[in-house]
Motif scaffolding. Structure first.
Motif, PDB file in Angstrom:
ATOM      1  N   THR A  73      96.278  -1.095 -59.244  1.00 15.84           N
ATOM      2  CA  THR A  73      95.760  -2.163 -58.387  1.00 15.84           C
ATOM      3  C   THR A  73      94.250  -2.040 -58.224  1.00 15.84           C
ATOM      4  O   THR A  73      93.524  -3.042 -58.291  1.00 15.84           O
ATOM      5  CB  THR A  73      96.461  -2.135 -57.011  1.00 15.84           C
ATOM      6  OG1 THR A  73      97.869  -2.347 -57.208  1.00 15.84           O
ATOM      7  CG2 THR A  73      95.919  -3.209 -56.078  1.00 15.84           C
ATOM      8  N   ASP A  77     105.140  -0.892 -55.544  1.00 15.24           N
ATOM      9  CA  ASP A  77     104.240  -1.569 -54.619  1.00 15.24           C
ATOM     10  C   ASP A  77     104.393  -0.893 -53.259  1.00 15.24           C
ATOM     11  O   ASP A  77     105.455  -0.379 -52.913  1.00 15.24           O
ATOM     12  CB  ASP A  77     104.612  -3.051 -54.533  1.00 15.24           C
ATOM     13  CG  ASP A  77     103.483  -3.920 -54.032  1.00 15.24           C
ATOM     14  OD1 ASP A  77     102.364  -3.412 -53.833  1.00 15.24           O
ATOM     15  OD2 ASP A  77     103.712  -5.129 -53.834  1.00 15.24           O
ATOM     16  N   ASP A 136     102.252  -0.296 -49.077  1.00 17.55           N
ATOM     17  CA  ASP A 136     101.340  -0.872 -48.100  1.00 17.55           C
ATOM     18  C   ASP A 136      99.886  -0.789 -48.554  1.00 17.55           C
ATOM     19  O   ASP A 136      99.107  -1.712 -48.353  1.00 17.55           O
ATOM     20  CB  ASP A 136     101.489  -0.183 -46.735  1.00 17.55           C
ATOM     21  CG  ASP A 136     102.812  -0.489 -46.064  1.00 17.55           C
ATOM     22  OD1 ASP A 136     103.480  -1.470 -46.466  1.00 17.55           O
ATOM     23  OD2 ASP A 136     103.189   0.258 -45.139  1.00 17.55           O
ATOM     24  N   LYS A 145      99.244  -3.349 -51.412  1.00 11.66           N
ATOM     25  CA  LYS A 145      99.281  -4.703 -50.846  1.00 11.66           C
ATOM     26  C   LYS A 145      98.003  -4.990 -50.053  1.00 11.66           C
ATOM     27  O   LYS A 145      97.424  -6.076 -50.173  1.00 11.66           O
ATOM     28  CB  LYS A 145     100.504  -4.871 -49.944  1.00 11.66           C
ATOM     29  CG  LYS A 145     101.808  -4.944 -50.708  1.00 11.66           C
ATOM     30  CD  LYS A 145     102.980  -4.998 -49.748  1.00 11.66           C
ATOM     31  CE  LYS A 145     104.295  -4.895 -50.497  1.00 11.66           C
ATOM     32  NZ  LYS A 145     105.433  -4.825 -49.586  1.00 11.66           N
ATOM     33  N   ALA A 146      97.575  -4.032 -49.243  1.00 12.40           N
ATOM     34  CA  ALA A 146      96.351  -4.223 -48.452  1.00 12.40           C
ATOM     35  C   ALA A 146      95.138  -4.342 -49.367  1.00 12.40           C
ATOM     36  O   ALA A 146      94.247  -5.169 -49.127  1.00 12.40           O
ATOM     37  CB  ALA A 146      96.173  -3.063 -47.471  1.00 12.40           C
ATOM     38  N   SER A 165      95.016  -5.539 -52.414  1.00 11.01           N
ATOM     39  CA  SER A 165      95.022  -6.853 -53.056  1.00 11.01           C
ATOM     40  C   SER A 165      94.554  -7.944 -52.109  1.00 11.01           C
ATOM     41  O   SER A 165      93.725  -8.785 -52.473  1.00 11.01           O
ATOM     42  CB  SER A 165      96.418  -7.179 -53.584  1.00 11.01           C
ATOM     43  OG  SER A 165      96.764  -6.278 -54.610  1.00 11.01           O
ATOM     44  N   LYS A 166      95.061  -7.934 -50.896  1.00  8.96           N
ATOM     45  CA  LYS A 166      94.682  -8.951 -49.913  1.00  8.96           C
ATOM     46  C   LYS A 166      93.202  -8.858 -49.587  1.00  8.96           C
ATOM     47  O   LYS A 166      92.477  -9.859 -49.567  1.00  8.96           O
ATOM     48  CB  LYS A 166      95.536  -8.758 -48.652  1.00  8.96           C
ATOM     49  CG  LYS A 166      95.009  -9.408 -47.384  1.00  8.96           C
ATOM     50  CD  LYS A 166      95.231 -10.913 -47.366  1.00  8.96           C
ATOM     51  CE  LYS A 166      94.880 -11.552 -46.042  1.00  8.96           C
ATOM     52  NZ  LYS A 166      93.502 -11.942 -45.888  1.00  8.96           N
ATOM     53  N   GLN A 167      92.740  -7.665 -49.324  1.00  6.67           N
ATOM     54  CA  GLN A 167      91.355  -7.481 -48.907  1.00  6.67           C
ATOM     55  C   GLN A 167      90.378  -7.721 -50.059  1.00  6.67           C
ATOM     56  O   GLN A 167      89.276  -8.209 -49.850  1.00  6.67           O
ATOM     57  CB  GLN A 167      91.202  -6.111 -48.262  1.00  6.67           C
ATOM     58  CG  GLN A 167      91.995  -6.062 -46.968  1.00  6.67           C
ATOM     59  CD  GLN A 167      92.313  -4.657 -46.480  1.00  6.67           C
ATOM     60  OE1 GLN A 167      92.147  -3.685 -47.206  1.00  6.67           O
ATOM     61  NE2 GLN A 167      92.790  -4.562 -45.256  1.00  6.67           N
ATOM     62  N   ALA A 191      90.861  -9.960 -52.390  1.00  4.89           N
ATOM     63  CA  ALA A 191      90.772 -11.419 -52.496  1.00  4.89           C
ATOM     64  C   ALA A 191      89.772 -11.954 -51.469  1.00  4.89           C
ATOM     65  O   ALA A 191      88.970 -12.845 -51.784  1.00  4.89           O
ATOM     66  CB  ALA A 191      92.149 -12.051 -52.290  1.00  4.89           C
ATOM     67  N   ASP A 192      89.796 -11.400 -50.269  1.00  6.69           N
ATOM     68  CA  ASP A 192      88.837 -11.808 -49.235  1.00  6.69           C
ATOM     69  C   ASP A 192      87.407 -11.480 -49.667  1.00  6.69           C
ATOM     70  O   ASP A 192      86.488 -12.281 -49.472  1.00  6.69           O
ATOM     71  CB  ASP A 192      89.143 -11.118 -47.902  1.00  6.69           C
ATOM     72  CG  ASP A 192      90.467 -11.569 -47.294  1.00  6.69           C
ATOM     73  OD1 ASP A 192      91.020 -12.609 -47.726  1.00  6.69           O
ATOM     74  OD2 ASP A 192      90.957 -10.867 -46.384  1.00  6.69           O
TER      75      ASP A 192
END
Length: 173
Positions: free
Chosen positions: A37, A89, A91, A94-95, A97-99, A101-102
């Protein structure tokens, strides 16, 4: 210009899952997914830089990031297939990937020299954090010798990235 550290950097440095916070080591499948990731994140940032950067050295750096991270991620995929391990996958991934993208959205709003400086500053910080996480968390926690070796090889490459990013950042000032 001060660029706030990416939230992804904070997540990676903390290796944010509750299990890890309680002292449990991540499993090899979790480590594989976190490392993969992190590479995907840097590839996405580099592809954005290739299309947005105005400075030729920044573009060249971004092209190096795509080439090197794709190569390491290919080795990682080949290894998990060979070992018949399914990356898990978690936590942290996942965090990340989200962060990430931001962060890409934040960088995407910038133009010209502001973009170039922000991208390279983020790359310096990101590589410092990834390298620290590899050294202090992921490599020591890996139990499979081949995974550990791949992470150690990646660390050497990414330490070079950090130095390269610092050099490009210094030239942009």
């Amino acid at each position: 210009m001060f660029v706030r550290l990416s939230a992804a950097i904070a997540a990676l440095s903390l290796l944010g899952s509750a299990a890890l916070a309680e002292g449990a080591k991540p499993t090899d499948p979790q480590i594989a997914h976190i490392a993969y990731t992190a590479g995907v994140i840097d590839i996405a940032a580099a592809r954005q830089a290739i299309s947005k950067a105005g400075n030729k050295d920044v573009k060249a750096f971004a092209e190096d990031m795509v080439r090197d991270h794709e190569a390491v991620n290919k080795q990682a995929l080949d290894l998990v297939k060979k070992l018949n391990v399914t990356p898990e996958d978690n936590d942290t991934s996942k965090a990340l990937s989200k962060q990430a993208a931001d962060k890409l959205a934040e960088l995407g709003k910038l133009k010209g020299a502001d973009y170039d400086k922000a991208y390279v500053a983020n790359e310096v910080a990101y590589h410092k954090t990834v390298n620290t996480a590899l050294e202090t968390q992921l490599i020591p926690s890996a139990s499979n010798p081949e995974l550990k070796s791949l992470l150690q090889t990646g660390l050497k490459i990414f330490q070079g990235h950090e130095q390269h990013a610092e050099h490009v950042a210094a030239e942009l000032k």
